[in-house]
Design a protein around this motif. Structure first.
Motif, PDB file in Angstrom:
ATOM      1  N   ASN A   1       0.846  -1.178   0.000  1.00 51.41           N
ATOM      2  CA  ASN A   1       0.000   0.000   0.000  1.00 51.41           C
ATOM      3  C   ASN A   1       0.890   1.240   0.000  1.00 51.41           C
TER       4      ASN A   1
ATOM      5  N   LYS B   1      -0.440   4.704   1.546  1.00 56.20           N
ATOM      6  CA  LYS B   1      -0.433   4.783   3.007  1.00 56.20           C
ATOM      7  C   LYS B   1       0.988   5.053   3.505  1.00 56.20           C
TER       8      LYS B   1
ATOM      9  N   ARG C   1       1.731   8.657   3.012  1.00 54.44           N
ATOM     10  CA  ARG C   1       1.065   9.451   4.041  1.00 54.44           C
ATOM     11  C   ARG C   1       1.868   9.432   5.345  1.00 54.44           C
ATOM     12  N   TYR C   2       2.334   8.262   5.755  1.00 56.59           N
ATOM     13  CA  TYR C   2       3.074   8.177   7.014  1.00 56.59           C
ATOM     14  C   TYR C   2       4.443   8.845   6.925  1.00 56.59           C
TER      15      TYR C   2
END
Length: 130
Positions: free
Chosen positions: A82, A85, A88-89
């Motif tokens: 992913n 994700k 984003r982190y």
């Protein structure tokens, strides 16, 4: 711990078969004076022959206690499954405000470029009355 005047408590290991404490290490200097060089925490058990045969040294130990599960974010190991994700982190949390400022700057730049591109056409239309 190195008092030699008899004020240090003594233990009779034949009466008290289990002793735990700090034991000193010392050296004797040239003038026969003792100097403390370190301490070790030790526990001493006095066993009978039958007890020693039942629990040989080193074999009567329990398994070590497991550590708690670490608190890892979702993107720690599965970043390839992913990637959004992970982005984003990794990126968003560190550069959130810089990304927002950059997007606002580009939006304003596009607005002004389109404004100045279309102003001459509207000006000509107004002059000619079209």
């Amino acid at each position: 711990m190195l008092k030699t005047d008899g004020s240090v408590p003594m233990v009779n290991i034949f009466k008290q078969r289990r002793v735990k404490g700090w034991w000193p290490f010392y050296i004797k200097k040239e003038n026969e004076e003792m100097e403390l060089t370190g301490k070790v925490e030790a526990e001493i058990h006095l066993l009978t022959k039958d007890e020693a045969e039942k629990n040989p040294a080193g074999l009567g130990r329990n398994e070590p206690d497991p550590l708690e599960k670490p608190n890892r974010p979702d993107a720690s190991f599965m970043w390839f499954l992913n990637p959004l994700k992970s982005i984003r982190y990794i990126i968003w949390h560190n550069y959130k405000w810089a990304i927002i400022k950059l997007l606002v700057f580009f939006a304003l730049t596009i607005f002004f470029v389109l404004f100045f591109y279309s102003v001459p056409g509207f000006t000509v239309k107004k002059i000619l009355g079209a």
